[in-house]
Write an enzyme that holds these catalytic residues in place. Structure first.
Site, PDB file in Angstrom:
ATOM      1  CD  GLU A   1      -1.246  -0.050   3.685  1.00 44.02           C
ATOM      2  OE1 GLU A   1      -1.887   0.999   3.854  1.00 44.02           O
ATOM      3  OE2 GLU A   1      -1.381  -1.069   4.404  1.00 44.02           O
TER       4      GLU A   1
ATOM      5  CB  CYS B   1      -2.198  -4.679   6.532  1.00 44.71           C
ATOM      6  SG  CYS B   1      -1.682  -3.112   7.178  1.00 44.71           S
TER       7      CYS B   1
ATOM      8  CB  SER C   1      -8.272   1.006  13.106  1.00 38.93           C
ATOM      9  OG  SER C   1      -7.246   1.186  14.064  1.00 38.93           O
TER      10      SER C   1
ATOM     11  CG  HIS D   1      -2.008  -7.085  10.376  1.00 44.40           C
ATOM     12  ND1 HIS D   1      -0.805  -6.681   9.833  1.00 44.40           N
ATOM     13  CD2 HIS D   1      -2.691  -5.950  10.630  1.00 44.40           C
ATOM     14  CE1 HIS D   1      -0.775  -5.370   9.766  1.00 44.40           C
ATOM     15  NE2 HIS D   1      -1.910  -4.896  10.248  1.00 44.40           N
TER      16      HIS D   1
ATOM     17  CE  LYS E   1      -5.586  -2.738  22.322  1.00 47.31           C
ATOM     18  NZ  LYS E   1      -6.518  -2.166  23.287  1.00 47.31           N
TER      19      LYS E   1
ATOM     20  CG  ASN F   1       1.925  -1.977  10.700  1.00 47.10           C
ATOM     21  OD1 ASN F   1       2.003  -3.061  10.126  1.00 47.10           O
ATOM     22  ND2 ASN F   1       0.800  -1.280  10.749  1.00 47.10           N
TER      23      ASN F   1
ATOM     24  CB  SER G   1      -7.400  -0.387   7.419  1.00 45.73           C
ATOM     25  OG  SER G   1      -6.973  -0.562   8.733  1.00 45.73           O
TER      26      SER G   1
HETATM   27  P1  HMG Z   1      -3.342   6.251  21.617  1.00 45.66           P
HETATM   28  O1  HMG Z   1      -4.575   7.091  21.728  1.00 45.66           O
HETATM   29  O2  HMG Z   1      -2.061   6.981  21.554  1.00 45.66           O
HETATM   30  O3  HMG Z   1      -3.169   5.244  22.772  1.00 45.66           O
HETATM   31  O4  HMG Z   1      -3.533   5.347  20.313  1.00 45.66           O
HETATM   32  P2  HMG Z   1      -4.087   4.890  24.042  1.00 45.66           P
HETATM   33  O5  HMG Z   1      -4.283   6.089  24.880  1.00 45.66           O
HETATM   34  O6  HMG Z   1      -5.275   4.105  23.592  1.00 45.66           O
HETATM   35  O7  HMG Z   1      -3.078   3.905  24.775  1.00 45.66           O
HETATM   36  C1  HMG Z   1      -2.650   2.745  24.148  1.00 45.66           C
HETATM   37  C2  HMG Z   1      -2.503   1.684  25.224  1.00 45.66           C
HETATM   38  O8  HMG Z   1      -1.451   2.071  26.110  1.00 45.66           O
HETATM   39  C3  HMG Z   1      -3.745   1.526  26.100  1.00 45.66           C
HETATM   40  O9  HMG Z   1      -3.864   0.150  26.383  1.00 45.66           O
HETATM   41  C4  HMG Z   1      -3.378   2.278  27.369  1.00 45.66           C
HETATM   42  O10 HMG Z   1      -4.049   1.823  28.518  1.00 45.66           O
HETATM   43  C5  HMG Z   1      -1.891   1.967  27.453  1.00 45.66           C
HETATM   44  P3  HMG Z   1      -5.150  -0.673  25.904  1.00 45.66           P
HETATM   45  O11 HMG Z   1      -6.320  -0.072  26.573  1.00 45.66           O
HETATM   46  O12 HMG Z   1      -5.235  -0.477  24.396  1.00 45.66           O
HETATM   47  O13 HMG Z   1      -4.848  -2.105  26.258  1.00 45.66           O
HETATM   48  N1  HMG Z   1      -1.131   2.924  28.261  1.00 45.66           N
HETATM   49  C6  HMG Z   1      -0.152   2.574  29.128  1.00 45.66           C
HETATM   50  N2  HMG Z   1       0.327   1.357  29.475  1.00 45.66           N
HETATM   51  C7  HMG Z   1       1.352   1.321  30.396  1.00 45.66           C
HETATM   52  N3  HMG Z   1       1.854   2.436  30.962  1.00 45.66           N
HETATM   53  C8  HMG Z   1       1.390   3.656  30.651  1.00 45.66           C
HETATM   54  C9  HMG Z   1       0.340   3.761  29.682  1.00 45.66           C
HETATM   55  N4  HMG Z   1      -0.350   4.791  29.148  1.00 45.66           N
HETATM   56  C10 HMG Z   1      -1.244   4.277  28.280  1.00 45.66           C
HETATM   57  N5  HMG Z   1       1.909   4.743  31.221  1.00 45.66           N
HETATM   58  C11 HMG Z   1      -3.379   3.617  18.703  1.00 45.66           C
HETATM   59  C12 HMG Z   1      -3.077   4.023  20.138  1.00 45.66           C
HETATM   60  C13 HMG Z   1      -2.950   2.178  18.474  1.00 45.66           C
HETATM   61  C14 HMG Z   1      -4.874   3.741  18.440  1.00 45.66           C
HETATM   62  C15 HMG Z   1      -2.585   4.567  17.763  1.00 45.66           C
HETATM   63  O14 HMG Z   1      -1.194   4.348  17.916  1.00 45.66           O
HETATM   64  C16 HMG Z   1      -2.937   4.399  16.295  1.00 45.66           C
HETATM   65  O15 HMG Z   1      -3.890   5.010  15.803  1.00 45.66           O
HETATM   66  N6  HMG Z   1      -2.172   3.555  15.530  1.00 45.66           N
HETATM   67  C17 HMG Z   1      -2.431   3.317  14.101  1.00 45.66           C
HETATM   68  C18 HMG Z   1      -3.672   2.484  13.862  1.00 45.66           C
HETATM   69  C19 HMG Z   1      -3.487   1.017  14.144  1.00 45.66           C
HETATM   70  O16 HMG Z   1      -2.383   0.518  14.216  1.00 45.66           O
HETATM   71  N7  HMG Z   1      -4.608   0.290  14.246  1.00 45.66           N
HETATM   72  C20 HMG Z   1      -4.558  -1.142  14.458  1.00 45.66           C
HETATM   73  C21 HMG Z   1      -5.761  -1.873  13.890  1.00 45.66           C
HETATM   74  S1  HMG Z   1      -5.990  -1.467  12.167  1.00 45.66           S
HETATM   75  C22 HMG Z   1      -4.754  -2.393  11.359  1.00 45.66           C
HETATM   76  O17 HMG Z   1      -4.147  -3.253  11.934  1.00 45.66           O
HETATM   77  C23 HMG Z   1      -4.460  -2.053   9.934  1.00 45.66           C
HETATM   78  C24 HMG Z   1      -3.208  -1.213   9.743  1.00 45.66           C
HETATM   79  O18 HMG Z   1      -2.075  -2.053   9.861  1.00 45.66           O
HETATM   80  C25 HMG Z   1      -3.218  -0.521   8.387  1.00 45.66           C
HETATM   81  C26 HMG Z   1      -3.548  -1.313   7.135  1.00 45.66           C
HETATM   82  O19 HMG Z   1      -4.341  -2.215   7.085  1.00 45.66           O
HETATM   83  O20 HMG Z   1      -3.000  -0.897   6.101  1.00 45.66           O
HETATM   84  C27 HMG Z   1      -3.048  -0.124  10.762  1.00 45.66           C
END
Ligand code: HMG
Length: 385
Positions: free
Chosen positions: A79, A111, A201, A233, A242, A275, A307
């Site tokens: 992609e 992906c 996502s 993935h 998760k 990733n 996605s």
């Molecule tokens: P965010 O808002 O920065 O993070 O976004 P958060 O506030 O949700 O925190 C993440 C985790 O860290 C949480 O745990 C917190 O509790 C924990 P969870 O509730 O998820 O288990 N946390 C802590 N843990 C320990 N000590 C601390 C602490 N503070 C917080 N101090 C997000 C995170 C992944 C959403 C963001 O990075 C993002 O948008 N990433 C890109 C999207 C993505 O990867 N999505 C995955 C599914 S989609 C997919 O896989 C397809 C993709 O590969 C693309 C494609 O297909 O081409 C992405």
């Protein structure tokens, strides 16, 4: 006839950042990145590397003269395309010096397309069992500096030879694919960075995993106990956890614990690289095969997610010579060097991107076997060392 993955090889860049250092610079608790997201290091991409150079590097590691003779097709799943018309597979084929009587094509669905490429390759091999197909899943995951997605960036390529009587994984007949029009992550034609509804996502991903696994179980009668491990993935390692916990829930029996242990083994390389988009599932497979408790004859489940969105659950049986047919990822990762966060930011902003002007990159600092030397008259200039 058995058809599946005969060989696998991985390539990434030779530099990385420590995510604890990135966390410090972004004013975030490092535990959020290393525990909450589950990532330790991230590949850093110089402007002299792209999906063509990374893909060629991975493919070069696995192709012997004998493999080259039987090759009918090269499919690059990506992609991070470098041209809206021309397939990156043509550049890869040229860099590798392969025969002109080889079909070259590029596939896209976020992906997921690496898995589509493998399934299409199975069909080609079923029609002509003496031929093989080279599938290259190559991507550069970019969300932008100072975004919440930044910690989930990464880059690299996994090359796989798909053939009859494979040495790594014989793919089983039943696979379940599932697609829905979902806006969880996308990249408009004018953008070099992805747009993402991050939390949404992760929910869609889990939903697609549960749907495809359930349908697979209904169609095969197999249970979780039938898998030595399930590979996911991995956009970041926590995502696999998760998804697995969504089906294990509070189970603590031997099967559940085995799947958790093998998940950890499948996450080892993703933690170091980030990733790979299309390649992430397959780097996870290499990680499990090299770090897990896996033996010939074991059944593995594979969950692919892209996605937009498309998911697929399928399975394969590990073959007796699997260990000898994987490139040495540990060695490659150990050879990398660390760069500072300011250096990563400089390199991030030095990419060719959508510039139309002629440009010449300094290729001296890049020791990779293939480099992007620049652009002239709107044409990318690649070099083979
Ligand atoms: P965010 O808002 O920065 O993070 O976004 P958060 O506030 O949700 O925190 C993440 C985790 O860290 C949480 O745990 C917190 O509790 C924990 P969870 O509730 O998820 O288990 N946390 C802590 N843990 C320990 N000590 C601390 C602490 N503070 C917080 N101090 C997000 C995170 C992944 C959403 C963001 O990075 C993002 O948008 N990433 C890109 C999207 C993505 O990867 N999505 C995955 C599914 S989609 C997919 O896989 C397809 C993709 O590969 C693309 C494609 O297909 O081409 C992405």
């Amino acid at each position: 006839m058995k058809i599946g993955i005969d060989k696998m090889a991985f390539a990434s860049t030779d530099q990385y950042i420590e995510l604890t250092e990135l966390a410090e610079k972004r004013g975030v608790d490092p535990n959020k990145y290393t525990i909450g997201i589950g990532q330790d290091r991230q590949a850093v991409v110089p402007p002299t590397q792209d999906i063509v150079t990374l893909g060629a590097q991975a493919a070069q590691k696995l192709l012997t003269p004998e493999n080259v003779r039987g090759l009918s097709t090269i499919i690059v799943a990506t992609e991070s395309g470098i041209d809206n018309s021309k397939a990156s597979a043509i550049y890869v084929k040229h860099l590798l010096g392969l025969d002109d009587y080889v079909r070259t094509i590029e596939l896209k669905e976020a992906c997921y397309s690496g898995t589509a490429a493998i399934q299409f390759a199975r069909g080609l091999v079923a029609l002509n069992p003496q031929e093989s197909v080279l599938v290259i899943a190559a991507d550069i995951a970019r969300y932008g500096l100072n975004t919440s997605g930044e910690v989930t960036q990464g880059a690299g390529a996994v090359a796989m030879l798909i053939s009859a009587n494979p040495h790594v994984l014989a793919i089983e007949a039943t696979s379940v694919s599932y697609s829905r029009d979902v806006m969880d992550f996308w990249r408009p034609l004018y953008a070099t960075e992805a747009l993402v509804d991050g939390k949404y996502s992760t929910n869609v991903y889990i939903d697609f995993f549960k749907n495809t696994l359930t349908r697979y179980q209904q169609r095969t009668g197999r249970q979780l106990a039938d898998f030595a491990g399930i590979v996911f993935h991995l956009p970041f390692t926590k995502m696999g956890k998760k998804a697995l916990e969504a089906v294990l829930q509070d189970r603590t029996d031997d099967v559940a614990n085995r799947l958790r242990e093998q998940l950890t083994a499948s996450q080892v390389y993703c933690r170091q690289v980030g990733n790979l988009y299309t390649g992430s599932l397959y780097l996870g497979l290499m990680s499990l095969l090299q770090n897990g408790q896996i033996k010939p004859g074991d059944r593995l489940g594979l969950f692919s997610y892209g996605s937009g969105a498309e998911g697929e659950f399928y399975s394969g049986i590990v073959q007796s010579d699997f260990a000898k047919n994987l490139s040495d990822v540990d060695h490659d990762l150990a050879e990398r060097h660390q760069v500072s966060v300011p250096e990563y930011e400089r390199l991030f902003n030095s990419q060719l991107g959508m510039q139309a002007a002629d440009i010449q990159f300094d290729t001296q600092a890049d020791n990779a076997p293939f480099v992007l030397a620049g652009q002239k008259n709107h044409q990318r200039i690649y070099q083979r060392r």
